[in-house]
Design an enzyme around this catalytic site. Structure first.
Site, PDB file in Angstrom:
ATOM      1  N   GLY A  71       0.784  -1.172   0.050  1.00  0.00           N
ATOM      2  CA  GLY A  71       0.125  -0.094  -0.180  1.00  0.00           C
ATOM      3  C   GLY A  71       0.702   1.319  -0.078  1.00  0.00           C
ATOM      4  O   GLY A  71       0.596   2.242   0.586  1.00  0.00           O
ATOM      5  N   ALA A  72       1.836   1.189  -0.635  1.00  0.00           N
ATOM      6  CA  ALA A  72       2.882   2.296  -0.760  1.00  0.00           C
ATOM      7  C   ALA A  72       2.515   3.505  -1.411  1.00  0.00           C
ATOM      8  O   ALA A  72       3.055   4.527  -1.299  1.00  0.00           O
ATOM      9  CB  ALA A  72       4.431   1.857  -1.069  1.00  0.00           C
ATOM     10  N   ILE A  76      -0.805   7.206   3.685  1.00  0.00           N
ATOM     11  CA  ILE A  76       0.019   6.931   4.894  1.00  0.00           C
ATOM     12  C   ILE A  76       1.360   6.206   3.970  1.00  0.00           C
ATOM     13  O   ILE A  76       2.668   6.197   4.504  1.00  0.00           O
ATOM     14  CB  ILE A  76      -0.522   6.374   5.840  1.00  0.00           C
ATOM     15  CG1 ILE A  76      -1.579   7.413   6.488  1.00  0.00           C
ATOM     16  CG2 ILE A  76       0.418   5.808   6.983  1.00  0.00           C
ATOM     17  CD1 ILE A  76      -2.519   6.507   7.494  1.00  0.00           C
ATOM     18  N   GLY A  77       1.271   5.212   3.201  1.00  0.00           N
ATOM     19  CA  GLY A  77       1.978   4.501   2.608  1.00  0.00           C
ATOM     20  C   GLY A  77       3.359   5.211   2.069  1.00  0.00           C
ATOM     21  O   GLY A  77       4.252   4.912   2.218  1.00  0.00           O
ATOM     22  N   SER A 195      -5.332  -0.719  13.813  1.00  0.00           N
ATOM     23  CA  SER A 195      -6.389   0.280  14.095  1.00  0.00           C
ATOM     24  C   SER A 195      -6.900   0.004  15.334  1.00  0.00           C
ATOM     25  O   SER A 195      -7.305  -0.958  15.869  1.00  0.00           O
ATOM     26  CB  SER A 195      -7.560   0.209  12.875  1.00  0.00           C
ATOM     27  OG  SER A 195      -8.348   1.345  13.320  1.00  0.00           O
ATOM     28  N   TYR A 225     -13.609  -4.747   8.345  1.00  0.00           N
ATOM     29  CA  TYR A 225     -12.406  -3.966   8.628  1.00  0.00           C
ATOM     30  C   TYR A 225     -11.925  -4.322   9.955  1.00  0.00           C
ATOM     31  O   TYR A 225     -10.630  -4.562  10.134  1.00  0.00           O
ATOM     32  CB  TYR A 225     -12.551  -2.717   8.304  1.00  0.00           C
ATOM     33  CG  TYR A 225     -11.546  -1.696   8.460  1.00  0.00           C
ATOM     34  CD1 TYR A 225     -10.643  -1.482   7.577  1.00  0.00           C
ATOM     35  CD2 TYR A 225     -11.210  -1.016   9.844  1.00  0.00           C
ATOM     36  CE1 TYR A 225      -9.447  -0.520   7.707  1.00  0.00           C
ATOM     37  CE2 TYR A 225     -10.309  -0.150   9.949  1.00  0.00           C
ATOM     38  CZ  TYR A 225      -9.168   0.087   8.745  1.00  0.00           C
ATOM     39  OH  TYR A 225      -8.111   0.998   9.018  1.00  0.00           O
TER      40      TYR A 225
HETATM   41  N1  NAP Z   1      -7.016   6.791   7.610  1.00  0.00           N
HETATM   42  C1  NAP Z   1      -7.269   6.469   8.896  1.00  0.00           C
HETATM   43  O1  NAP Z   1      -7.999   7.094   9.486  1.00  0.00           O
HETATM   44  C2  NAP Z   1      -6.667   5.172   9.203  1.00  0.00           C
HETATM   45  C3  NAP Z   1      -7.077   4.815  10.633  1.00  0.00           C
HETATM   46  C4  NAP Z   1      -6.789   3.421  11.100  1.00  0.00           C
HETATM   47  C5  NAP Z   1      -5.773   2.857  10.440  1.00  0.00           C
HETATM   48  N2  NAP Z   1      -5.436   3.131   9.092  1.00  0.00           N
HETATM   49  C6  NAP Z   1      -4.605   2.215   8.386  1.00  0.00           C
HETATM   50  O2  NAP Z   1      -3.480   2.840   7.700  1.00  0.00           O
HETATM   51  C7  NAP Z   1      -3.242   2.208   6.576  1.00  0.00           C
HETATM   52  C8  NAP Z   1      -2.939   2.999   5.334  1.00  0.00           C
HETATM   53  O3  NAP Z   1      -4.050   3.550   4.915  1.00  0.00           O
HETATM   54  P1  NAP Z   1      -4.494   4.890   4.378  1.00  0.00           P
HETATM   55  O4  NAP Z   1      -5.356   5.568   5.400  1.00  0.00           O
HETATM   56  O5  NAP Z   1      -3.228   5.381   3.795  1.00  0.00           O
HETATM   57  O6  NAP Z   1      -5.460   4.512   3.254  1.00  0.00           O
HETATM   58  P2  NAP Z   1      -5.162   4.732   1.640  1.00  0.00           P
HETATM   59  O7  NAP Z   1      -4.995   6.110   1.132  1.00  0.00           O
HETATM   60  O8  NAP Z   1      -6.430   4.242   1.015  1.00  0.00           O
HETATM   61  O9  NAP Z   1      -4.051   3.751   1.224  1.00  0.00           O
HETATM   62  C9  NAP Z   1      -4.280   2.165   1.231  1.00  0.00           C
HETATM   63  C10 NAP Z   1      -3.272   1.684   0.184  1.00  0.00           C
HETATM   64  O10 NAP Z   1      -3.542   0.302   0.184  1.00  0.00           O
HETATM   65  C11 NAP Z   1      -3.789  -0.195  -1.325  1.00  0.00           C
HETATM   66  N3  NAP Z   1      -4.543  -1.410  -1.632  1.00  0.00           N
HETATM   67  C12 NAP Z   1      -6.026  -1.328  -1.394  1.00  0.00           C
HETATM   68  N4  NAP Z   1      -6.424  -2.528  -2.004  1.00  0.00           N
HETATM   69  C13 NAP Z   1      -5.635  -2.950  -2.602  1.00  0.00           C
HETATM   70  C14 NAP Z   1      -5.370  -4.135  -3.230  1.00  0.00           C
HETATM   71  N5  NAP Z   1      -6.271  -4.911  -3.527  1.00  0.00           N
HETATM   72  N6  NAP Z   1      -4.037  -4.613  -3.641  1.00  0.00           N
HETATM   73  C15 NAP Z   1      -2.895  -4.103  -3.171  1.00  0.00           C
HETATM   74  N7  NAP Z   1      -2.718  -2.932  -2.620  1.00  0.00           N
HETATM   75  C16 NAP Z   1      -4.200  -2.478  -2.370  1.00  0.00           C
HETATM   76  C17 NAP Z   1      -4.006   0.859  -2.008  1.00  0.00           C
HETATM   77  O11 NAP Z   1      -3.977   0.930  -3.297  1.00  0.00           O
HETATM   78  P3  NAP Z   1      -4.575   1.838  -4.428  1.00  0.00           P
HETATM   79  O12 NAP Z   1      -3.853   3.079  -4.277  1.00  0.00           O
HETATM   80  O13 NAP Z   1      -4.163   1.106  -5.753  1.00  0.00           O
HETATM   81  O14 NAP Z   1      -5.870   2.157  -4.168  1.00  0.00           O
HETATM   82  C18 NAP Z   1      -3.265   1.936  -1.147  1.00  0.00           C
HETATM   83  O15 NAP Z   1      -2.096   2.197  -1.712  1.00  0.00           O
HETATM   84  C19 NAP Z   1      -4.134   0.914   6.496  1.00  0.00           C
HETATM   85  O16 NAP Z   1      -3.703  -0.149   6.865  1.00  0.00           O
HETATM   86  C20 NAP Z   1      -5.358   1.721   7.074  1.00  0.00           C
HETATM   87  O17 NAP Z   1      -6.159   0.429   7.607  1.00  0.00           O
HETATM   88  C21 NAP Z   1      -5.767   4.262   8.656  1.00  0.00           C
END
Ligand code: NAP
Length: 356
Positions: A71-72, A76-77, A195, A225
């Site tokens: 998820g880079a 966040i990635g 989370s 989730y």
């Molecule tokens: N944002 C929050 O408030 C929050 C709170 C608690 C925990 N988190 C955790 O933080 C982490 C990062 O999330 P984020 O908030 O940065 O969300 P994000 O911007 O949606 O990033 C998620 C990443 O996962 C990738 N992904 C999704 N489906 C995939 C698949 N089928 N195959 C490969 N990659 C896939 C996405 O790729 P694409 O770019 O191709 O979609 C994206 O790079 C997650 O584990 C999330 O659960 C976030």
């Protein structure tokens, strides 16, 4: 007084815009902006919600280290990628969309530090191919950050006959880790992006497949989730137990709640909620800080099985730290993979015997 195109888009889908309510939309939009601006300007926002990730890693030298991150391409990635590459870490970016990942990192990271691997975590076959490519090209991995996730989807099954969120957020990423067993260094650090919402799940005494890969009639995306995040915590305890006489370590990190990222993109209501929460939630770089802390901090050397929030140890839920439950969940996970992956027992035997 103009609506920003962004907020206009959000409202456009949900409100039948007419002359009467446009002024209230403008008003809400400006009011929201006013709150965000004032909170960010007038309070020590940084101190309240934690340091940016760059500050957390500023003393760390990662030259010669290799980090694999899933998820880079996400919010966040990509921030984690930027901060680690600033410290000279080589980053293996496992992304669904390599083109997007290249665009996202184009101006923020040194190209020489990045290698891209395509993976769709909704497919075990794709994970296997990705792992094979990594094994061909890379000699070692010192840090693994299992960060990819999806949320807010209607119920769907993957090609592996598993509920999508469970497979993407947890199962496929554990399978990727197993496939890379051979090149994990003797002091590898594995970090699951977790989370706080894992606390809302309580499993029955003997969970079955349907308790972790939800059938349609029991499904909500929030529940699935939360299950996927609880699975990560459970697995942290299982792996730490399995690796107890090694220098390998496993952590879970909660980035913060309601951080406005791509995670809420699948449903307008989540997106609206996350926008409303902006004044009270961490920025993306603050969200990345606990994860990079787990991945790199010398203070964590010699520790394992720790759940962190705000770069500090935190107590996970009772069910998450129940070691008997983590064995049961792990057995279930092995059963699921055995049914779907050819010669899985050979792979698992190698992974299990990683003692050095
Ligand atoms: N944002 C929050 O408030 C929050 C709170 C608690 C925990 N988190 C955790 O933080 C982490 C990062 O999330 P984020 O908030 O940065 O969300 P994000 O911007 O949606 O990033 C998620 C990443 O996962 C990738 N992904 C999704 N489906 C995939 C698949 N089928 N195959 C490969 N990659 C896939 C996405 O790729 P694409 O770019 O191709 O979609 C994206 O790079 C997650 O584990 C999330 O659960 C976030």
């Amino acid at each position: 007084m103009m609506l920003t195109p962004y907020s206009y888009n959000i409202f456009r889908g949900t409100i039948n815009v007419n002359r009467r309510n446009i002024s209230s939309i403008v008003w809400k939009d400006l009011f929201l902006e006013y709150i965000v601006k004032n909170i960010k300007n007038n309070t020590n926002y940084k101190r309240i919600l934690g340091p940016p990730a760059e500050e957390v890693v500023k003393e760390v030298d990662l030259a010669g280290k290799t980090c694999l991150i899933t998820g880079a391409s996400g919010s966040i990635g990509s921030e984690i990628t930027r901060c680690l590459s600033l410290r000279d870490c080589k980053i293996l970016m496992a992304c669904r969309n390599v083109y997007k990942a290249k665009l996202v990192t184009k101006n923020i990271c040194e190209k020489s530090h990045l290698t891209f691997y395509q993976v769709n975590l909704a497919s075990l076959a794709s994970v296997k191919t990705c792992a094979e490519n990594i094994l061909v090209n890379e000699k070692k991995v010192d840090i693994v950050i299992l960060n990819a996730a999806t949320f807010g989807l209607p119920w769907t099954l993957t090609e592996d006959r598993l509920e999508t969120i469970f497979q993407v957020n947890f199962l496929s990423q554990y399978y990727l880790l197993m496939c890379l067993g051979k090149i994990l260094t003797s002091d590898v650090r594995v970090v699951f992006t977790s989370s706080e919402s894992h606390r809302h799940i309580n499993w029955p005494l003997s969970p079955t497949l349907e308790d972790i890969s939800l059938p349609k009639d029991r499904y909500t995306s929030i529940k699935s989730y939360n299950i996927s995040k609880l699975c990560g915590l459970s697995l942290m305890h299982y792996l730490s137990y399995q690796w107890s006489d090694t220098r390998k370590s496993v952590f879970c990190a909660h980035p913060g709640s309601f951080i406005k990222t791509g995670l809420c993109k699948n449903w307008w209501a989540y997106e609206a909620l996350y926008i409303l929460m902006i004044p009270f939630s961490k920025s993306i770089t603050q969200g990345a800080s606990t994860i990079v802390y787990c991945a790199t901090s010398p203070e964590l050397k010699g520790t394992t099985a720790v759940y962190l929030n705000n770069c500090k140890r935190c107590d996970e839920s009772e069910v998450a730290k129940d070691i008997n439950m983590s064995f049961k969940i792990h057995d279930l996970v092995l059963e699921i993979l055995r049914d779907r992956v050819d010669n899985f027992d050979i792979l698992y035997k190698d992974f299990r015997s990683l003692k050095i």
